[in-house]
Design an enzyme around this catalytic site. Structure first.
Site, short mmCIF file in Angstrom:
data_model
loop_
_atom_site.label_atom_id
_atom_site.label_comp_id
_atom_site.label_asym_id
_atom_site.label_seq_id
_atom_site.Cartn_x
_atom_site.Cartn_y
_atom_site.Cartn_z
N LYS A 22 -14.98 -9.96 22.85
CA LYS A 22 -15.06 -8.73 23.03
C LYS A 22 -16.27 -8.09 21.66
CE LYS A 22 -13.31 -4.33 23.73
NZ LYS A 22 -13.12 -3.34 22.76
N ASN A 23 -15.03 -7.85 20.56
CA ASN A 23 -15.31 -7.17 19.84
C ASN A 23 -15.87 -8.04 18.85
OD1 ASN A 23 -13.78 -4.92 20.38
ND2 ASN A 23 -11.54 -6.18 19.34
N CYS A 118 -11.15 4.43 22.57
CA CYS A 118 -10.04 4.57 23.22
C CYS A 118 -9.14 6.04 22.16
CB CYS A 118 -9.12 3.11 22.70
SG CYS A 118 -9.41 2.10 24.04
N ARG A 123 -9.06 7.70 13.82
CA ARG A 123 -10.31 6.72 14.06
C ARG A 123 -11.02 7.65 12.63
NH1 ARG A 123 -10.12 2.34 19.01
NH2 ARG A 123 -10.84 1.13 17.10
N ASP A 308 -3.69 -5.24 18.78
CA ASP A 308 -4.19 -4.96 20.58
C ASP A 308 -3.99 -5.91 21.38
OD1 ASP A 308 -6.44 -3.08 19.71
OD2 ASP A 308 -8.55 -4.90 18.42
N ARG A 400 -13.51 -2.37 30.10
CA ARG A 400 -14.37 -2.86 28.91
C ARG A 400 -14.31 -3.87 27.90
NH1 ARG A 400 -11.92 2.06 25.49
NH2 ARG A 400 -13.45 0.83 24.09
C1 UD1 Z 1 -11.12 -2.67 15.47
C2 UD1 Z 1 -11.16 -3.12 17.05
C3 UD1 Z 1 -10.37 -2.92 17.83
C4 UD1 Z 1 -8.82 -3.10 16.90
C5 UD1 Z 1 -8.75 -3.05 15.29
C6 UD1 Z 1 -7.94 -3.24 14.49
C7 UD1 Z 1 -13.54 -3.60 16.98
C8 UD1 Z 1 -14.85 -3.39 18.32
N1 UD1 Z 1 -12.23 -2.42 17.40
O1 UD1 Z 1 -11.73 -1.38 15.34
O2 UD1 Z 1 -10.04 -3.36 18.95
O3 UD1 Z 1 -7.79 -2.68 17.12
O4 UD1 Z 1 -10.30 -2.76 14.81
O5 UD1 Z 1 -7.60 -4.93 14.31
O6 UD1 Z 1 -13.71 -4.64 16.85
N2 UD1 Z 1 -9.80 4.31 9.74
C9 UD1 Z 1 -10.00 4.96 8.66
N3 UD1 Z 1 -11.11 4.67 8.72
C10 UD1 Z 1 -11.74 4.39 8.45
C11 UD1 Z 1 -12.06 3.16 9.28
C12 UD1 Z 1 -11.30 2.95 9.48
O7 UD1 Z 1 -8.76 5.63 8.35
O8 UD1 Z 1 -13.21 4.64 7.42
C13 UD1 Z 1 -8.09 3.45 9.91
C14 UD1 Z 1 -8.35 3.76 11.76
O9 UD1 Z 1 -8.16 5.18 11.62
C15 UD1 Z 1 -7.29 2.93 11.60
C16 UD1 Z 1 -7.17 1.23 11.06
O10 UD1 Z 1 -7.70 2.25 9.74
O11 UD1 Z 1 -5.92 3.30 12.11
C17 UD1 Z 1 -8.05 0.32 11.48
O12 UD1 Z 1 -8.87 0.79 12.07
P1 UD1 Z 1 -10.27 -0.36 11.76
O13 UD1 Z 1 -9.72 -1.33 11.10
O14 UD1 Z 1 -11.29 0.33 11.69
O15 UD1 Z 1 -10.40 -0.89 13.02
P2 UD1 Z 1 -12.21 -0.96 14.40
O16 UD1 Z 1 -12.74 -1.57 13.65
O17 UD1 Z 1 -12.39 0.54 14.25
#
Ligand code: UD1
Length: 421
Positions: A22-23, A118, A123, A308, A400
């Site tokens: 999915k991701n 979620c 985030r 995850d 999802r």
């Molecule tokens: C992706 C995955 C999700 C997984 C996560 C961590 C997808 C579609 N989703 O989510 O399933 O749980 O990686 O492995 O691929 N953060 C910030 N600022 C930002 C971006 C992120 O503070 O601009 C923080 C987030 O709040 C969170 C952490 O960084 O606490 C990890 O986020 P990130 O690695 O960006 O996860 P996603 O890409 O949203």
């Protein structure tokens, strides 16, 4: 609303085919925005998040043709009509923010609503924004939307990320393929989905080096072309089904499973008394004794233990012998499954980002409520081991991320059914 009813206590036997990730699909699909020519994705998973990304891309004018019951997706961005990702779609799924980088790269502008998804913590998007600004974008937040422009196009730059965010790495990687000059992403995320994206972009004509390491170097090109790309195996679906026989007993072979996708997870399984063996078709899993052993788990960025799989692992440790400490380091507020597992008789104490789980001999079936995607599946797994019937409601989260979960589990002998009410 549908719910899933699981009756615990039946050992499992057989094979489960693991779908495409999915991701990975959620970042490969927006990569189509980088080219006028078609992108064909094979091994695509059939999930509601994919339908949401399809709707988002269609709202921008992308043509999406689904074939072979959704396993093949052909995307074409030759007749784009919009560069605005509307709140009504974005609020359903955080990964919608992955259109930002490609839109800016090819169209030099994008308006993207801040995402939903979620409910696992704040985030924010600051890492994406800071990185794209380093490449010359101007980005403002107005009425809940990020308004981004890159007059004359994005420029290659050194882009250090304050945290190895998966989404930010993907957005910058895609954006940099069409930027002028060289971009170096420092402290890049190393997840297999990023490696898969880099492979796909390279097939489209991008010049990328270093994917899978903390430094990715991208040499911008003028245009990208057509490509066909198979989506990598879903390591989270894989890890989830690898746990099923640990809960229920028996032996399951996960077809398509690869050790390099789940290394840190397999180490913990081994410590917990679970055998994982490579087969010609994937990975076979069986627990060594009646009861797994307690293990401590800390979630980390890849190659560490994936956040995850934390909920599923916690559910497993609820009946392990001894006390386990789980530390969640990626997201705040990602223990929403704990109160539901406690309703099933688990002994869990949560303090901030740390959960202490003391194994009980057996969980008891109960009506429980899913609160996010991985929390939902952890309750299904718990139900496989519990005494009596577990009814998991609010399962739209499950759809999802898990295709045909009740069919996959019942094919290996689980007593599980979807009930509409
Ligand atoms: C992706 C995955 C999700 C997984 C996560 C961590 C997808 C579609 N989703 O989510 O399933 O749980 O990686 O492995 O691929 N953060 C910030 N600022 C930002 C971006 C992120 O503070 O601009 C923080 C987030 O709040 C969170 C952490 O960084 O606490 C990890 O986020 P990130 O690695 O960006 O996860 P996603 O890409 O949203």
């Amino acid at each position: 609303m549908d719910s899933i009813v699981v009756t615990g206590g039946t050992p499992l036997k057989g094979q489960i085919a693991i779908a495409g990730a999915k991701n990975a699909a959620l970042t490969l699909m927006p990569a189509t925005l980088l080219s006028e020519e078609p992108l064909t994705l094979t091994n695509a998973p059939r999930l509601s998040d994919i339908a949401t990304m399809t709707a988002l891309l269609q709202s921008l004018g992308v043509e999406v043709t689904s074939m072979q019951d959704g396993k093949v997706q052909v995307l074409s961005s030759h007749a784009m009509t919009s560069t605005t990702a509307d709140y009504e779609i974005v609020r359903k799924m955080r990964a919608s923010n992955l259109v930002l980088g490609p839109l800016l790269a090819r169209h030099h502008q994008a308006v993207v609503s801040l995402p939903g998804g979620c409910a696992i913590g704040a985030r924010p998007m600051d890492i994406h924004v800071t990185a794209l600004e380093a490449m010359g974008a101007e980005i403002e937040l107005k009425d809940g939307y990020l308004h981004a422009t890159a007059k004359g196009g994005l420029k290659g730059a050194k882009v250090p990320l304050r945290f190895a965010s998966v989404g930010a790495t993907e957005n910058v990687l895609m954006a940099a393929t069409l930027a002028k000059g060289t971009t170096v992403i420092e402290n890049a995320a190393r997840e297999p989905e990023i490696v898969d994206l880099a492979h796909c972009l390279r097939r489209m004509g991008a010049q990328i080096e270093g994917e899978g390491t903390s430094t990715i170097t991208i040499q911008g090109v003028d245009r990208l072309g057509a490509a066909t790309h198979p989506v990598v195996t879903d390591r989270i679906e894989l890890g989830t089904y690898m746990l099923a026989p640990v809960f229920a007993g028996g032996e399951v072979e996960c077809l398509g499973g690869r050790l390099d996708l789940v290394g840190s997870f397999v180490e913990k399984l081994d410590a917990a008394g679970v055998d994982v063996t490579e087969t010609a078709g994937g990975l076979k899993v069986k627990r060594r004794s009646e009861r797994a052993k307690a293990v401590d788990v800390t979630t980390e960025v890849f190659p560490g233990f994936p956040t995850d799989l934390q909920a599923q692992m916690m559910a497993m440790l609820c009946t392990a012998d001894g006390t386990s400490v789980l530390e969640e380091k990626i997201f705040e507020n990602r223990f929403m499954h704990a109160p539901e597992l406690i309703r099933m008789g688990a002994d869990i104490e949560v303090q901030g980002g740390v959960a202490t789980v003391t194994g009980v001999k057996r969980l008891k079936g109960a009506p429980v409520m899913a609160t996010d995607l991985r929390a939902s599946v952890s309750l299904i797994l718990a139900g496989l081991a519990a005494e009596g019937e577990t009814t998991v409601s609010r399962i739209y989260h499950l759809d999802r991320g898990y295709e045909h979960i009740e069919e996959k589990l019942s094919a290996v002998g689980a007593k599980i059914e979807r009930v509409s009410s």
